[in-house]
Design a protein around this motif. Sequence first.
Motif, PDB file in Angstrom:
ATOM      1  N   PRO A  71     -29.924  94.093  48.360  1.00 41.84           N
ATOM      2  CA  PRO A  71     -30.133  93.725  49.771  1.00 41.84           C
ATOM      3  C   PRO A  71     -30.152  92.212  49.983  1.00 41.84           C
ATOM      4  O   PRO A  71     -29.876  91.714  51.064  1.00 41.84           O
ATOM      5  N   ARG A  72     -30.455  91.463  48.950  1.00 43.36           N
ATOM      6  CA  ARG A  72     -30.488  89.999  49.039  1.00 43.36           C
ATOM      7  C   ARG A  72     -29.091  89.402  49.203  1.00 43.36           C
ATOM      8  O   ARG A  72     -28.932  88.269  49.645  1.00 43.36           O
ATOM      9  N   ASP A  73     -28.048  90.165  48.840  1.00 44.83           N
ATOM     10  CA  ASP A  73     -26.677  89.653  48.929  1.00 44.83           C
ATOM     11  C   ASP A  73     -26.202  89.467  50.362  1.00 44.83           C
ATOM     12  O   ASP A  73     -25.329  88.658  50.619  1.00 44.83           O
ATOM     13  N   ASP A  74     -26.747  90.228  51.312  1.00 45.30           N
ATOM     14  CA  ASP A  74     -26.490  90.037  52.736  1.00 45.30           C
ATOM     15  C   ASP A  74     -24.998  90.000  53.065  1.00 45.30           C
ATOM     16  O   ASP A  74     -24.435  88.950  53.358  1.00 45.30           O
ATOM     17  N   LEU A  75     -24.364  91.159  52.998  1.00 47.14           N
ATOM     18  CA  LEU A  75     -22.961  91.268  53.395  1.00 47.14           C
ATOM     19  C   LEU A  75     -22.827  91.052  54.894  1.00 47.14           C
ATOM     20  O   LEU A  75     -23.602  91.583  55.683  1.00 47.14           O
ATOM     21  N   ARG A  76     -21.843  90.281  55.295  1.00 49.04           N
ATOM     22  CA  ARG A  76     -21.637  90.026  56.718  1.00 49.04           C
ATOM     23  C   ARG A  76     -21.016  91.251  57.397  1.00 49.04           C
ATOM     24  O   ARG A  76     -21.397  91.624  58.484  1.00 49.04           O
ATOM     25  N   ASP A  77     -20.045  91.866  56.738  1.00 46.15           N
ATOM     26  CA  ASP A  77     -19.374  93.040  57.278  1.00 46.15           C
ATOM     27  C   ASP A  77     -19.618  94.204  56.320  1.00 46.15           C
ATOM     28  O   ASP A  77     -19.009  94.269  55.253  1.00 46.15           O
ATOM     29  N   HIS A  78     -20.510  95.099  56.689  1.00 41.20           N
ATOM     30  CA  HIS A  78     -20.904  96.179  55.786  1.00 41.20           C
ATOM     31  C   HIS A  78     -19.802  97.215  55.599  1.00 41.20           C
ATOM     32  O   HIS A  78     -19.832  97.978  54.646  1.00 41.20           O
ATOM     33  N   ASP A  79     -18.826  97.279  56.500  1.00 42.38           N
ATOM     34  CA  ASP A  79     -17.764  98.274  56.401  1.00 42.38           C
ATOM     35  C   ASP A  79     -16.561  97.771  55.604  1.00 42.38           C
ATOM     36  O   ASP A  79     -15.684  98.549  55.255  1.00 42.38           O
ATOM     37  N   SER A  80     -16.503  96.496  55.318  1.00 46.16           N
ATOM     38  CA  SER A  80     -15.361  95.919  54.626  1.00 46.16           C
ATOM     39  C   SER A  80     -15.397  96.261  53.135  1.00 46.16           C
ATOM     40  O   SER A  80     -16.453  96.344  52.522  1.00 46.16           O
ATOM     41  N   THR A  81     -14.220  96.452  52.559  1.00 50.79           N
ATOM     42  CA  THR A  81     -14.134  96.732  51.122  1.00 50.79           C
ATOM     43  C   THR A  81     -13.765  95.493  50.330  1.00 50.79           C
ATOM     44  O   THR A  81     -13.839  95.510  49.102  1.00 50.79           O
ATOM     45  N   THR A  82     -13.367  94.427  50.999  1.00 49.10           N
ATOM     46  CA  THR A  82     -13.083  93.167  50.310  1.00 49.10           C
ATOM     47  C   THR A  82     -13.758  92.029  51.062  1.00 49.10           C
ATOM     48  O   THR A  82     -13.764  91.987  52.285  1.00 49.10           O
ATOM     49  N   VAL A  83     -14.343  91.124  50.310  1.00 43.03           N
ATOM     50  CA  VAL A  83     -14.989  89.935  50.867  1.00 43.03           C
ATOM     51  C   VAL A  83     -14.630  88.750  49.980  1.00 43.03           C
ATOM     52  O   VAL A  83     -14.110  88.917  48.874  1.00 43.03           O
ATOM     53  N   THR A  84     -14.922  87.571  50.455  1.00 42.14           N
ATOM     54  CA  THR A  84     -14.740  86.374  49.646  1.00 42.14           C
ATOM     55  C   THR A  84     -16.065  86.045  48.986  1.00 42.14           C
ATOM     56  O   THR A  84     -17.089  85.913  49.651  1.00 42.14           O
TER      57      THR A  84
END
Length: 135
Positions: A71-84
């Motif tokens: 939970p500390r990672d804080d994804l901006r877009d929870h539905d995305s399968t790829t992030v930078t």
Amino acid sequence: MSITDIIGIIGEMLSWIGAIIGFPFLIAALIIAAIDGPRTPTNVTIVEDLDQQQIAIWSVKERTYTRPLTPRDDLRDHDSTTVTGYVPERRPDRLHLHKRSHPERLCRTLAITMLCTAAVGFLGSVRSFVYGASA
């Protein structure tokens, strides 16, 4: 005591307080950035394992790394399968989802805020000095 004198005193106090607090935070941010080293952007794929836990997969220099997301990672877009993601050059096995670490961002933000307060206070004190001298 005129209003320009009061503005000058308040401006000088703000400039000293901002500088005294801002410079140590700026030094701390620079030290944290130097310890962490530069971070290289990389593509991160997010998948779910059998327990419905999200796992990050990334590759650096022909090696593939994985780690579970917290939970500390804080994804901006929870539905995305790829992030930078960002990996330190010294430790490519450590993935960060932000370009700067949380302590570095905190110290940098406080330093900028306090040094801007110091600059505004200094300009206020100089302005009152100029207006006080011409009156």
